[in-house]
Design a protein around this motif. Structure first.
Motif, PDB file in Angstrom:
ATOM      1  N   MET A  52       0.853  -1.167   0.000  1.00 27.11           N
ATOM      2  CA  MET A  52       0.000   0.000   0.000  1.00 27.11           C
ATOM      3  C   MET A  52       0.902   1.233   0.000  1.00 27.11           C
ATOM      4  SD  MET A  52      -3.359   0.690   2.377  1.00 27.11           S
ATOM      5  CE  MET A  52      -2.639   0.155   3.883  1.00 27.11           C
ATOM      6  N   THR A  53       0.544   2.197  -0.817  1.00 25.07           N
ATOM      7  CA  THR A  53       1.367   3.403  -0.896  1.00 25.07           C
ATOM      8  C   THR A  53       1.068   4.340   0.269  1.00 25.07           C
ATOM      9  OG1 THR A  53      -0.221   4.676  -2.202  1.00 25.07           O
ATOM     10  CG2 THR A  53       1.327   3.270  -3.428  1.00 25.07           C
ATOM     11  N   ASN A  54       1.998   5.238   0.517  1.00 26.80           N
ATOM     12  CA  ASN A  54       1.799   6.241   1.562  1.00 26.80           C
ATOM     13  C   ASN A  54       0.602   7.130   1.237  1.00 26.80           C
ATOM     14  OD1 ASN A  54       4.001   5.235   2.922  1.00 26.80           O
ATOM     15  ND2 ASN A  54       5.418   6.740   2.104  1.00 26.80           N
ATOM     16  N   ASN A  55       0.421   7.431  -0.051  1.00 24.07           N
ATOM     17  CA  ASN A  55      -0.721   8.243  -0.468  1.00 24.07           C
ATOM     18  C   ASN A  55      -2.029   7.543  -0.103  1.00 24.07           C
ATOM     19  OD1 ASN A  55       1.634   9.066  -1.957  1.00 24.07           O
ATOM     20  ND2 ASN A  55       0.302  10.248  -3.290  1.00 24.07           N
ATOM     21  N   GLU A  56      -2.088   6.227  -0.317  1.00 21.24           N
ATOM     22  CA  GLU A  56      -3.297   5.481   0.016  1.00 21.24           C
ATOM     23  C   GLU A  56      -3.541   5.481   1.523  1.00 21.24           C
ATOM     24  OE1 GLU A  56      -5.455   1.154  -0.719  1.00 21.24           O
ATOM     25  OE2 GLU A  56      -3.402   1.446  -1.417  1.00 21.24           O
ATOM     26  N   VAL A  57      -2.483   5.341   2.303  1.00 23.03           N
ATOM     27  CA  VAL A  57      -2.621   5.391   3.765  1.00 23.03           C
ATOM     28  C   VAL A  57      -3.200   6.741   4.173  1.00 23.03           C
ATOM     29  CG1 VAL A  57      -1.381   5.405   5.966  1.00 23.03           C
ATOM     30  CG2 VAL A  57      -0.794   3.706   4.228  1.00 23.03           C
ATOM     31  N   LEU A  58      -2.668   7.828   3.621  1.00 26.35           N
ATOM     32  CA  LEU A  58      -3.174   9.167   3.944  1.00 26.35           C
ATOM     33  C   LEU A  58      -4.652   9.286   3.574  1.00 26.35           C
ATOM     34  CD1 LEU A  58      -2.495  12.049   4.979  1.00 26.35           C
ATOM     35  CD2 LEU A  58      -2.042  12.647   2.593  1.00 26.35           C
ATOM     36  N   ARG A  59      -5.024   8.800   2.373  1.00 24.85           N
ATOM     37  CA  ARG A  59      -6.435   8.856   1.954  1.00 24.85           C
ATOM     38  C   ARG A  59      -7.330   8.065   2.903  1.00 24.85           C
ATOM     39  NH1 ARG A  59      -4.235   8.436  -3.281  1.00 24.85           N
ATOM     40  NH2 ARG A  59      -4.588   6.191  -3.332  1.00 24.85           N
ATOM     41  N   LEU A  60      -6.885   6.873   3.295  1.00 24.48           N
ATOM     42  CA  LEU A  60      -7.698   6.032   4.175  1.00 24.48           C
ATOM     43  C   LEU A  60      -7.830   6.621   5.575  1.00 24.48           C
ATOM     44  CD1 LEU A  60      -6.465   2.484   3.093  1.00 24.48           C
ATOM     45  CD2 LEU A  60      -8.710   3.491   2.660  1.00 24.48           C
ATOM     46  N   VAL A  61      -6.749   7.174   6.105  1.00 25.75           N
ATOM     47  CA  VAL A  61      -6.811   7.801   7.432  1.00 25.75           C
ATOM     48  C   VAL A  61      -7.719   9.013   7.372  1.00 25.75           C
ATOM     49  CG1 VAL A  61      -5.487   9.050   9.191  1.00 25.75           C
ATOM     50  CG2 VAL A  61      -4.570   6.942   8.208  1.00 25.75           C
ATOM     51  N   ARG A  62      -7.578   9.808   6.338  1.00 29.59           N
ATOM     52  CA  ARG A  62      -8.432  10.995   6.181  1.00 29.59           C
ATOM     53  C   ARG A  62      -9.900  10.593   6.130  1.00 29.59           C
ATOM     54  NH1 ARG A  62     -10.252  13.886   1.057  1.00 29.59           N
ATOM     55  NH2 ARG A  62     -11.026  15.862   1.854  1.00 29.59           N
ATOM     56  N   SER A  63     -10.199   9.569   5.358  1.00 28.33           N
ATOM     57  CA  SER A  63     -11.577   9.100   5.224  1.00 28.33           C
ATOM     58  C   SER A  63     -12.091   8.508   6.532  1.00 28.33           C
ATOM     59  CB  SER A  63     -11.653   8.064   4.103  1.00 28.33           C
ATOM     60  OG  SER A  63     -12.926   7.511   4.023  1.00 28.33           O
ATOM     61  N   ALA A  64     -11.268   7.684   7.179  1.00 26.67           N
ATOM     62  CA  ALA A  64     -11.689   7.020   8.414  1.00 26.67           C
ATOM     63  C   ALA A  64     -11.966   8.016   9.529  1.00 26.67           C
ATOM     64  CB  ALA A  64     -10.627   6.016   8.861  1.00 26.67           C
ATOM     65  N   LEU A  65     -11.162   9.054   9.610  1.00 28.75           N
ATOM     66  CA  LEU A  65     -11.292  10.024  10.692  1.00 28.75           C
ATOM     67  C   LEU A  65     -12.066  11.276  10.277  1.00 28.75           C
ATOM     68  CD1 LEU A  65      -7.713   9.730  12.228  1.00 28.75           C
ATOM     69  CD2 LEU A  65      -9.808   8.517  12.873  1.00 28.75           C
ATOM     70  N   VAL A  66     -12.562  11.285   9.041  1.00 28.20           N
ATOM     71  CA  VAL A  66     -13.342  12.401   8.499  1.00 28.20           C
ATOM     72  C   VAL A  66     -12.594  13.724   8.700  1.00 28.20           C
ATOM     73  CG1 VAL A  66     -15.659  13.395   8.288  1.00 28.20           C
ATOM     74  CG2 VAL A  66     -15.399  11.081   9.177  1.00 28.20           C
ATOM     75  N   LEU A  67     -11.433  13.810   8.088  1.00 26.39           N
ATOM     76  CA  LEU A  67     -10.594  14.998   8.200  1.00 26.39           C
ATOM     77  C   LEU A  67     -10.625  15.794   6.896  1.00 26.39           C
ATOM     78  CD1 LEU A  67      -7.479  13.308   9.846  1.00 26.39           C
ATOM     79  CD2 LEU A  67      -9.174  14.751  10.996  1.00 26.39           C
ATOM     80  N   LYS A  68     -10.762  17.097   6.999  1.00 30.45           N
ATOM     81  CA  LYS A  68     -10.706  17.974   5.831  1.00 30.45           C
ATOM     82  C   LYS A  68      -9.240  18.266   5.525  1.00 30.45           C
ATOM     83  CE  LYS A  68     -15.055  20.191   6.967  1.00 30.45           C
ATOM     84  NZ  LYS A  68     -15.716  21.432   7.372  1.00 30.45           N
ATOM     85  N   GLU A  69      -8.992  18.749   4.310  1.00 32.51           N
ATOM     86  CA  GLU A  69      -7.624  19.082   3.930  1.00 32.51           C
ATOM     87  C   GLU A  69      -7.030  20.131   4.863  1.00 32.51           C
ATOM     88  OE1 GLU A  69      -6.973  19.780  -0.273  1.00 32.51           O
ATOM     89  OE2 GLU A  69      -8.346  18.135  -0.764  1.00 32.51           O
ATOM     90  N   SER A  70      -7.845  21.057   5.322  1.00 31.05           N
ATOM     91  CA  SER A  70      -7.339  22.088   6.244  1.00 31.05           C
ATOM     92  C   SER A  70      -6.898  21.457   7.572  1.00 31.05           C
ATOM     93  CB  SER A  70      -8.398  23.161   6.502  1.00 31.05           C
ATOM     94  OG  SER A  70      -9.568  22.586   7.051  1.00 31.05           O
ATOM     95  N   HIS A  71      -7.602  20.407   8.001  1.00 27.88           N
ATOM     96  CA  HIS A  71      -7.188  19.691   9.209  1.00 27.88           C
ATOM     97  C   HIS A  71      -5.841  19.004   8.982  1.00 27.88           C
ATOM     98  CE1 HIS A  71     -11.703  19.408  10.122  1.00 27.88           C
ATOM     99  NE2 HIS A  71     -11.191  20.278  10.979  1.00 27.88           N
ATOM    100  N   LEU A  72      -5.665  18.441   7.788  1.00 24.02           N
ATOM    101  CA  LEU A  72      -4.412  17.749   7.490  1.00 24.02           C
ATOM    102  C   LEU A  72      -3.229  18.708   7.550  1.00 24.02           C
ATOM    103  CD1 LEU A  72      -5.552  15.426   4.541  1.00 24.02           C
ATOM    104  CD2 LEU A  72      -5.377  14.867   6.965  1.00 24.02           C
ATOM    105  N   VAL A  73      -3.417  19.924   7.019  1.00 24.07           N
ATOM    106  CA  VAL A  73      -2.341  20.931   7.073  1.00 24.07           C
ATOM    107  C   VAL A  73      -1.965  21.204   8.520  1.00 24.07           C
ATOM    108  CG1 VAL A  73      -1.769  23.357   6.592  1.00 24.07           C
ATOM    109  CG2 VAL A  73      -2.952  21.987   4.861  1.00 24.07           C
ATOM    110  N   LYS A  74      -2.973  21.358   9.373  1.00 19.97           N
ATOM    111  CA  LYS A  74      -2.724  21.633  10.793  1.00 19.97           C
ATOM    112  C   LYS A  74      -2.048  20.452  11.486  1.00 19.97           C
ATOM    113  CE  LYS A  74      -6.550  24.863  11.141  1.00 19.97           C
ATOM    114  NZ  LYS A  74      -7.907  25.102  11.622  1.00 19.97           N
ATOM    115  N   ILE A  75      -2.430  19.239  11.125  1.00 17.41           N
ATOM    116  CA  ILE A  75      -1.824  18.048  11.727  1.00 17.41           C
ATOM    117  C   ILE A  75      -0.354  17.954  11.346  1.00 17.41           C
ATOM    118  CG2 ILE A  75      -1.826  15.515  11.661  1.00 17.41           C
ATOM    119  CD1 ILE A  75      -4.948  15.722  11.610  1.00 17.41           C
ATOM    120  N   PHE A  76      -0.030  18.228  10.083  1.00 14.19           N
ATOM    121  CA  PHE A  76       1.373  18.249   9.677  1.00 14.19           C
ATOM    122  C   PHE A  76       2.131  19.305  10.474  1.00 14.19           C
ATOM    123  CE2 PHE A  76       0.197  15.926   5.790  1.00 14.19           C
ATOM    124  CZ  PHE A  76       1.300  15.097   5.646  1.00 14.19           C
ATOM    125  N   ALA A  77       1.518  20.470  10.662  1.00 11.47           N
ATOM    126  CA  ALA A  77       2.182  21.566  11.387  1.00 11.47           C
ATOM    127  C   ALA A  77       2.474  21.180  12.832  1.00 11.47           C
ATOM    128  CB  ALA A  77       1.323  22.826  11.331  1.00 11.47           C
TER     129      ALA A  77
END
Length: 157
Positions: free
Chosen positions: A1-26
């Motif tokens: 499984m690619t890292n991109n797929e992991v990110l997509r699945l985590v985002r979907s599972a936890l219902v995270l918006k792209e803006s949330h992802l930016v904050k999580i990286f920060a």
């Protein structure tokens, strides 16, 4: 499984918006733009938009901080190499899951496992009882997390 797929699945599972992802990286001291995240989340992305192991590790470290708060002392540095076992462990920590809770999640998607089998994924690689986590187990776990948070969720990605 690619890292991109992991990110997509985590985002979907936890219902995270792209803006949330930016904050999580920060939270993990990793500056990532919304445009870069959009490229990683795009299923039809080109080879230039592959997420590195260190970026996924930064995201997972940020997710741990987001869900559980920062730990005392120095924050962990992102790993330069990840495998499914490490991803599985970071998700376990971020979601603050006990063994029984993880087994219940896996059971909801039809994966029967006992606590010893599950524990083998979290051992050190040189332990004789260590077991490599395959893509299907990690994927099913993330689908199970999605189902637990939204029982009516469509599992087709």
């Amino acid at each position: 499984m690619t890292n991109n797929e992991v990110l997509r699945l985590v985002r979907s599972a936890l219902v995270l918006k792209e803006s949330h992802l930016v904050k999580i990286f920060a939270l993990a001291n990793s500056n990532v733009s919304a445009n870069q995240i959009a490229q990683w989340l795009n299923k039809d992305n080109d080879s230039n938009a592959k997420m590195s192991d260190s970026k996924l590790a930064s995201f997972l470290n940020g997710l741990i901080i987001h869900k559980r708060g920062p730990r005392d002392g120095e924050q962990p540095k992102p790993e330069t190499h990840l495998n499914n076992n490490m991803i599985f462990q970071k998700l376990r920590i971020a979601l603050n899951l006990k063994t029984e809770e993880m087994l219940n999640i896996l059971e909801t998607v039809g994966l029967e496992m006992n606590k010893y089998d599950l524990g083998s994924y979290f051992r050190k690689p040189d332990n004789k009882h260590y077991k490599q986590c395959d893509d299907e187990t990690l994927r099913e776990f993330l689908f199970g997390v999605k189902l637990q948070s939204n029982p009516d969720a469509d599992l087709e990605e």
